[in-house]
Design a protein around this motif. Structure first.
Motif, PDB file in Angstrom:
ATOM      1  N   GLU A  27       0.820  -1.140   0.218  1.00 48.96           N
ATOM      2  CA  GLU A  27      -0.047  -0.213  -0.013  1.00 48.96           C
ATOM      3  C   GLU A  27       0.902   1.389   0.049  1.00 48.96           C
ATOM      4  N   PRO A  28       0.700   2.133  -1.176  1.00 51.06           N
ATOM      5  CA  PRO A  28       1.274   3.351  -1.090  1.00 51.06           C
ATOM      6  C   PRO A  28       1.410   4.141   0.005  1.00 51.06           C
ATOM      7  N   LEU A  29       2.267   5.102   0.436  1.00 46.89           N
ATOM      8  CA  LEU A  29       2.337   5.990   1.677  1.00 46.89           C
ATOM      9  C   LEU A  29       1.916   7.505   1.127  1.00 46.89           C
ATOM     10  N   ARG A  30       1.391   8.092   1.918  1.00 43.93           N
ATOM     11  CA  ARG A  30       1.157   9.632   1.745  1.00 43.93           C
ATOM     12  C   ARG A  30       2.124  10.381   2.417  1.00 43.93           C
ATOM     13  N   PHE A  31       3.043  11.069   1.659  1.00 44.20           N
ATOM     14  CA  PHE A  31       3.933  12.060   2.376  1.00 44.20           C
ATOM     15  C   PHE A  31       4.206  12.981   1.339  1.00 44.20           C
ATOM     16  N   SER A  32       4.497  14.374   1.966  1.00 47.73           N
ATOM     17  CA  SER A  32       5.196  15.355   1.112  1.00 47.73           C
ATOM     18  C   SER A  32       6.561  15.843   1.523  1.00 47.73           C
ATOM     19  N   THR A  33       7.035  15.241   2.645  1.00 44.92           N
ATOM     20  CA  THR A  33       8.184  15.720   2.984  1.00 44.92           C
ATOM     21  C   THR A  33       9.284  14.650   3.527  1.00 44.92           C
ATOM     22  N   VAL A  34      10.301  14.357   3.299  1.00 46.56           N
ATOM     23  CA  VAL A  34      11.279  13.673   3.502  1.00 46.56           C
ATOM     24  C   VAL A  34      12.221  14.191   4.470  1.00 46.56           C
ATOM     25  N   VAL A  35      12.196  13.641   5.935  1.00 48.38           N
ATOM     26  CA  VAL A  35      13.433  13.992   6.877  1.00 48.38           C
ATOM     27  C   VAL A  35      14.785  13.327   6.489  1.00 48.38           C
ATOM     28  N   ILE A  36      15.834  13.803   6.167  1.00 45.40           N
ATOM     29  CA  ILE A  36      16.896  13.265   5.595  1.00 45.40           C
ATOM     30  C   ILE A  36      18.152  13.407   6.924  1.00 45.40           C
ATOM     31  N   ASP A  37      18.223  12.143   7.493  1.00 42.89           N
ATOM     32  CA  ASP A  37      19.104  12.168   8.934  1.00 42.89           C
ATOM     33  C   ASP A  37      20.517  11.671   8.308  1.00 42.89           C
ATOM     34  N   ALA A  38      21.492  12.382   8.072  1.00 44.45           N
ATOM     35  CA  ALA A  38      22.939  12.016   7.812  1.00 44.45           C
ATOM     36  C   ALA A  38      23.517  11.717   9.232  1.00 44.45           C
ATOM     37  N   LYS A  56      31.468  12.093   7.245  1.00 41.08           N
ATOM     38  CA  LYS A  56      31.587  12.646   5.994  1.00 41.08           C
ATOM     39  C   LYS A  56      30.767  12.132   4.810  1.00 41.08           C
ATOM     40  N   LEU A  57      30.943  10.585   4.736  1.00 39.14           N
ATOM     41  CA  LEU A  57      30.012  10.174   3.512  1.00 39.14           C
ATOM     42  C   LEU A  57      28.664  10.114   3.916  1.00 39.14           C
ATOM     43  N   CYS A  58      28.091  10.025   5.179  1.00 39.83           N
ATOM     44  CA  CYS A  58      26.729  10.312   5.332  1.00 39.83           C
ATOM     45  C   CYS A  58      26.095  11.630   4.795  1.00 39.83           C
ATOM     46  N   LEU A  59      26.917  12.599   5.131  1.00 39.66           N
ATOM     47  CA  LEU A  59      26.431  13.946   4.875  1.00 39.66           C
ATOM     48  C   LEU A  59      26.443  14.120   3.184  1.00 39.66           C
ATOM     49  N   ASP A  60      27.623  13.515   2.782  1.00 40.90           N
ATOM     50  CA  ASP A  60      27.548  13.694   1.133  1.00 40.90           C
ATOM     51  C   ASP A  60      26.260  12.942   0.612  1.00 40.90           C
ATOM     52  N   VAL A  61      26.265  11.785   1.011  1.00 41.42           N
ATOM     53  CA  VAL A  61      24.934  10.937   0.324  1.00 41.42           C
ATOM     54  C   VAL A  61      23.372  11.840   0.679  1.00 41.42           C
ATOM     55  N   ALA A  62      23.660  12.220   1.992  1.00 41.64           N
ATOM     56  CA  ALA A  62      22.271  12.811   2.611  1.00 41.64           C
ATOM     57  C   ALA A  62      21.969  13.992   1.430  1.00 41.64           C
ATOM     58  N   ARG A  63      22.966  14.935   1.168  1.00 40.93           N
ATOM     59  CA  ARG A  63      22.813  16.064   0.324  1.00 40.93           C
ATOM     60  C   ARG A  63      22.688  15.691  -1.200  1.00 40.93           C
ATOM     61  N   ARG A  64      22.944  14.725  -1.542  1.00 38.39           N
ATOM     62  CA  ARG A  64      22.663  14.115  -3.029  1.00 38.39           C
ATOM     63  C   ARG A  64      21.236  13.560  -3.071  1.00 38.39           C
ATOM     64  N   VAL A  65      20.711  12.984  -1.804  1.00 34.30           N
ATOM     65  CA  VAL A  65      19.340  12.454  -1.868  1.00 34.30           C
ATOM     66  C   VAL A  65      18.372  13.758  -1.726  1.00 34.30           C
ATOM     67  N   GLU A  66      18.786  14.804  -1.059  1.00 32.96           N
ATOM     68  CA  GLU A  66      17.838  16.093  -0.795  1.00 32.96           C
ATOM     69  C   GLU A  66      17.965  16.690  -2.364  1.00 32.96           C
ATOM     70  N   THR A  67      18.899  16.884  -2.918  1.00 33.51           N
ATOM     71  CA  THR A  67      19.055  17.329  -4.475  1.00 33.51           C
ATOM     72  C   THR A  67      17.852  16.456  -5.386  1.00 33.51           C
ATOM     73  N   GLY A  68      18.142  15.360  -5.195  1.00 32.09           N
ATOM     74  CA  GLY A  68      17.304  14.336  -5.970  1.00 32.09           C
ATOM     75  C   GLY A  68      15.699  14.590  -5.750  1.00 32.09           C
ATOM     76  N   LEU A  69      15.597  14.493  -4.521  1.00 26.38           N
ATOM     77  CA  LEU A  69      13.921  14.520  -4.009  1.00 26.38           C
ATOM     78  C   LEU A  69      13.313  15.685  -4.509  1.00 26.38           C
ATOM     79  N   LEU A  77      13.921  18.075   4.696  1.00 27.78           N
ATOM     80  CA  LEU A  77      14.564  18.726   5.862  1.00 27.78           C
ATOM     81  C   LEU A  77      15.778  17.586   6.546  1.00 27.78           C
ATOM     82  N   MET A  78      16.637  18.400   6.589  1.00 24.46           N
ATOM     83  CA  MET A  78      17.946  17.812   7.070  1.00 24.46           C
ATOM     84  C   MET A  78      18.050  17.946   8.539  1.00 24.46           C
ATOM     85  N   THR A  79      18.520  16.764   9.038  1.00 23.79           N
ATOM     86  CA  THR A  79      18.712  16.929  10.537  1.00 23.79           C
ATOM     87  C   THR A  79      20.008  17.702  10.919  1.00 23.79           C
ATOM     88  N   ARG A  80      20.927  17.798   9.939  1.00 22.15           N
ATOM     89  CA  ARG A  80      22.255  18.176  10.084  1.00 22.15           C
ATOM     90  C   ARG A  80      22.798  18.674   8.359  1.00 22.15           C
TER      91      ARG A  80
END
Length: 205
Positions: A27-38, A56-69, A77-80
């Motif tokens: 079943e699909p989920l309804r959401f408009s925001t992804v909280v990305i936690d590096a 360092k790698l966590c933050l790099d991947v998190a930023r890339r995920v943010e850009t794509g989303l 929303l990034m936690t850091r």
């Protein structure tokens, strides 16, 4: 990655609770925001192997995920955003302020058994399992290297967040071959793209 549960205990729980990859609600989920936690940050470097530091790698991947989303019309929303220490309970509080959201915590792994390699995805709730299963499939199909599966995990950031939440271990820095991949920005973009695809696949507007 070091949170509140050892890897051995998490694996044991996964076996007991049937957490290995299996059927989850489609079943699909309804959401408009992804909280990305590096994961990690500041004084907490996380795993450090083969010249790589997890935070360092966590933050790099998190930023890339943010850009794509964002390019796919989702809010984030990034936690850091910097090399700052953020306590686990604070990460959960940040996430819980956001309505219509899901939570994705990004990590890299390490083990004294250096032959171990591959990504892992953890969940705690049924809706979290639906996301984890989707991410696991996306990582398996889109990222070179092994995929170890989808598991139940009683991590604090999963336990204290109110929304569907997952924790992604992107690979084992302790494995030399996998560490070489993780050091490559092209590979980290593939990881980010797989996380993005997995989230979009389970979402309904």
């Amino acid at each position: 990655m070091r949170l509140c549960l050892s890897r051995f205990a998490a694996a044991f729980l996964a076996l007991i609770l049937g957490g290995a990859t299996g059927s989850a609600s489609a079943e699909p989920l309804r959401f408009s925001t992804v909280v990305i936690d590096a994961g990690h940050g500041g004084k907490d470097g996380g795993s450090a192997w083969n010249g790589l530091i997890e935070k360092k790698l966590c933050l790099d991947v998190a930023r890339r995920v943010e850009t794509g989303l964002k390019s796919n019309g989702l809010k984030t929303l990034m936690t850091r955003r910097t090399d700052a220490f953020v306590a686990l309970e604070q990460r959960a509080r940040i996430a819980n302020r956001v309505s219509s959201s899901v939570f994705v915590s990004i990590h890299f792994n390490g083990s004294r058994k250096t032959s171990i390699a591959g990504s892992e995805v953890y969940y705690r709730s049924p809706r979290g399992k639906a996301i984890a299963t989707s991410l696991g499939r996306s990582l398996k199909s889109g990222v070179p290297g092994a995929t170890r599966g989808v598991f139940y995990g009683d991590y604090k950031v999963l336990r204290e967040t109110d929304m569907p939440a997952v924790l992604v271990e992107c690979g084992y820095l302790s494995n030399k071959r996998e560490a070489r991949r993780c050091a490559d920005p092209v590979h980290r973009q593939k990881l980010a793209d797989a996380i993005i695809r997995g989230l979009l696949a389970v979402r309904t507007k």
